[in-house]
Design a protein around this motif. Structure first.
Motif, mmCIF file in Angstrom:
data_model
loop_
_atom_site.group_PDB
_atom_site.id
_atom_site.type_symbol
_atom_site.label_atom_id
_atom_site.label_comp_id
_atom_site.label_asym_id
_atom_site.label_seq_id
_atom_site.Cartn_x
_atom_site.Cartn_y
_atom_site.Cartn_z
ATOM 1 N N ASN A 17 -6.057 -11.366 -5.859
ATOM 2 C CA ASN A 17 -5.636 -10.111 -5.269
ATOM 3 C C ASN A 17 -4.602 -9.396 -6.107
ATOM 4 O O ASN A 17 -4.520 -8.170 -6.132
ATOM 5 C CB ASN A 17 -5.087 -10.364 -3.860
ATOM 6 C CG ASN A 17 -6.183 -10.692 -2.883
ATOM 7 O OD1 ASN A 17 -7.352 -10.487 -3.185
ATOM 8 N ND2 ASN A 17 -5.820 -11.197 -1.728
ATOM 9 N N GLU A 21 -5.085 -5.376 -7.341
ATOM 10 C CA GLU A 21 -4.252 -4.269 -6.891
ATOM 11 C C GLU A 21 -3.566 -3.525 -8.028
ATOM 12 O O GLU A 21 -2.856 -2.563 -7.801
ATOM 13 C CB GLU A 21 -3.205 -4.800 -5.915
ATOM 14 C CG GLU A 21 -3.821 -5.359 -4.638
ATOM 15 C CD GLU A 21 -2.788 -5.971 -3.721
ATOM 16 O OE1 GLU A 21 -2.087 -6.913 -4.149
ATOM 17 O OE2 GLU A 21 -2.684 -5.517 -2.587
ATOM 18 N N GLN A 276 -14.314 -11.947 -5.437
ATOM 19 C CA GLN A 276 -13.025 -11.693 -4.799
ATOM 20 C C GLN A 276 -12.953 -10.244 -4.304
ATOM 21 O O GLN A 276 -13.202 -9.307 -5.066
ATOM 22 C CB GLN A 276 -11.891 -11.950 -5.789
ATOM 23 C CG GLN A 276 -11.903 -13.336 -6.403
ATOM 24 C CD GLN A 276 -11.704 -14.431 -5.377
ATOM 25 O OE1 GLN A 276 -10.672 -14.482 -4.712
ATOM 26 N NE2 GLN A 276 -12.693 -15.313 -5.251
ATOM 27 N N HIS A 278 -10.814 -7.302 -1.571
ATOM 28 C CA HIS A 278 -9.512 -6.942 -1.008
ATOM 29 C C HIS A 278 -9.727 -5.723 -0.126
ATOM 30 O O HIS A 278 -10.465 -4.802 -0.483
ATOM 31 C CB HIS A 278 -8.521 -6.639 -2.128
ATOM 32 C CG HIS A 278 -7.122 -6.412 -1.658
ATOM 33 N ND1 HIS A 278 -6.674 -5.183 -1.242
ATOM 34 C CD2 HIS A 278 -6.070 -7.267 -1.542
ATOM 35 C CE1 HIS A 278 -5.397 -5.277 -0.900
ATOM 36 N NE2 HIS A 278 -5.013 -6.534 -1.066
ATOM 37 N N THR A 279 -9.068 -5.695 1.028
ATOM 38 C CA THR A 279 -9.362 -4.656 2.018
ATOM 39 C C THR A 279 -9.143 -3.240 1.500
ATOM 40 O O THR A 279 -9.821 -2.307 1.927
ATOM 41 C CB THR A 279 -8.511 -4.856 3.284
ATOM 42 O OG1 THR A 279 -7.142 -5.017 2.896
ATOM 43 C CG2 THR A 279 -8.969 -6.078 4.052
ATOM 44 N N GLY A 367 -12.184 -7.306 3.635
ATOM 45 C CA GLY A 367 -11.703 -7.842 2.370
ATOM 46 C C GLY A 367 -12.197 -9.256 2.147
ATOM 47 O O GLY A 367 -11.640 -9.992 1.334
#
Length: 494
Positions: A17, A21, A276, A278-279, A367
């Protein structure tokens, strides 16, 4: 194939994550990059981006090219109305080389490969990380290049094998390489990754020794079958490599099927490698894609689902006592109305519950990670490969135990068998790995189809799957090269 060092900069890849990001900062020439350990890590992170490309949405749920892999099997349907490009797979119409799904699959290989080549070249010469870290980074990228080529060669057959970055835009027209040469390079990359010092597991979701050896077992069992037909020696290699994963004791099956979709279990135990998500930085479309359509009121997520559901014949191929068929295991037929749980909505037919995301039900954004390599897959490779190496049936304890581990979770009352057949293991693959985008590859390597109505395997060529309008033919077993690529590079037609 473009020389853009694109993925280095698009740090929306799939390791953890933290780098999901990160924010891109602009376009950089490789000569100005790789100056700090942070830049080297960012470059490696970027090579993971290709794992997500088949799952990306353009203008609609099923525009994601990954769904084509399940549509073409004939065991799934699309409840939501679809267009001609989807119908070519759903109904087994003639695949038009201009079909955008083909272009998306091509891009999901060659953009990531170009970036892997660039990163490998630059990491080999950088002095800003020590040799141990350098080798681990190289192991990750060698694995990823092998992954991308493995997906391409199975779908398209002979494809260009390109192992250096493009440095001259006037020299990008290259010819296709023989399928055997592509597989040889895949094995070479994975063997290099094996020697790179990667850990067996990594909770952040990065490539591991477990992922490398698991993928190598899949490559070997594929090379043993069609189209290379290397036979028993390669089935034995697949068995030995999968047994290494088993004997490492690094992975285990979850006790319950609900554990497979528990976000607390991501990158653990049964999940060897996951896409992977992520929201906010890299949301998943899977929860919304599988929502019943036009039944809309079971999740706060907008009702744009209906990308895929099982055909009745496939759903009915599970024994009624199979735990995977029980309500809210792999499938569901009813669900409480969102905001009014006392009101149950009954669906007109079963839908896929396997990847339900509880958080997305209430937030509208998922996510949740998606499984790319699962321990159950490796166990069934072990069983099938050894059975085929031994002539169709084996009493090898490791292989029988591997098969039984998967089977016992589905049928807890069943006793351990004394032997396992390749056919029994392959059937379990259809049932256990359904809708994980694995089945078409099994059909291609075995040239067999599971006649779900009669519960038996039949030759793939000549089999009319439940959702298809006609039977499979030889021409259906490889995707045509995308028209736009052939127009740009006529050498691809040679």
């Amino acid at each position: 194939m473009n020389r853009l060092v694109l993925i280095i900069l698009l740090l929306t890849g799939v390791a953890c994550n933290k780098f999901l990001e990160e924010t891109p900062t602009g376009a950089l020439n490789p000569g100005n990059y790789y100056k700090t350990p942070e830049q080297v890590l960012a470059a490696v992170n970027g090579t993971y981006d290709g794992l997500a490309r088949p799952f990306e949405i353009n203008i609609g749920i099923a525009v994601s090219p990954v769904y084509a892999l399940e549509y073409i099997t004939g065991y799934s349907r699309r409840p939501r109305p679809s267009g001609a490009e989807d119908d070519q797979f759903l109904q087994l119409q003639r695949l038009d080389p201009a079909n955008s799904r083909l272009q998306n699959w091509w891009n999901a290989t060659y953009y990531p490969v170009e970036n892997c080549n660039s990163v490998i070249e630059n990491i080999l010469t950088t002095k800003v990380v020590d040799s141990v870290i350098r080798q681990r980074y190289l192991g990750e990228v060698y694995f990823l290049r092998a992954w991308y080529y493995f997906q391409a060669v199975r779908l398209f057959g002979d494809v260009p094998l390109k192992l250096t970055s493009t440095k001259d835009f006037n020299n990008v027209k290259i010819r296709r390489s023989p399928t055997a040469a592509v597989y040889d390079q895949i094995v070479k990359d994975l063997q290099a990754a094996e020697q790179s010092g990667l850990p067996w597991t990594d909770i952040s979701g990065r490539v591991t020794q477990g992922a490398v050896k698991s993928l190598l077992s899949k490559v070997y069992i594929t090379m043993a079958g069609y189209p290379l037909q290397k036979g028993a020696p390669y089935y034995q290699l697949a068995y030995e490599k999968s047994a290494e994963v088993i004997n490492s004791k690094s992975f285990t099956l979850f006790t319950n099927y609900t554990d497979l979709r528990n976000v607390a279990n991501q990158n653990k135990a049964e999940h060897i490698l996951m896409l992977q998500r992520h929201t906010t930085a890299a949301p998943s479309n899977i929860h919304g894609a599988y929502l019943p359509y036009p039944v809309l009121a079971i999740s706060i997520q907008p009702g744009y689902g209906g990308a895929m559901a099982p055909v009745t014949a496939f759903y009915n191929s599970y024994a009624d006592t199979d735990a995977r068929k029980q309500e809210r295991a792999f499938f569901y037929t009813r669900y409480p109305r969102y905001g009014k749980p006392t009101d149950t909505i009954v669906f007109p037919s079963p839908y896929v519950y396997k990847f339900w995301d509880d958080a997305a039900e209430v937030s509208g954004r998922s996510g949740a990670n998606f499984p790319l390599l699962r321990y159950a897959d490796v166990l069934l490779i072990c069983a099938e490969a050894k059975a085929r190496a031994d002539g169709g049936v084996t009493n090898d304890a490791v292989a029988v135990d591997a098969y039984y581990a998967v089977r016992h979770r589905a049928f807890p009352a069943e006793a351990r068998p004394a032997t396992v057949s390749a056919e029994a293991a392959l059937k379990e693959r259809y049932w256990e790995l359904c809708f994980e985008f694995q089945t078409w590859y099994d059909m291609l390597r075995t040239r067999q189809a599971f006649d779900v109505t009669n519960g038996a395997f039949v030759p793939l060529k000549g089999y009319k799957a439940p959702n298809h309008l006609r039977a499979f033919e030889d021409a259906d077993l490889l995707f045509p090269l995308p028209l736009a690529e052939v127009q740009k590079n006529p050498d691809l037609a040679l």
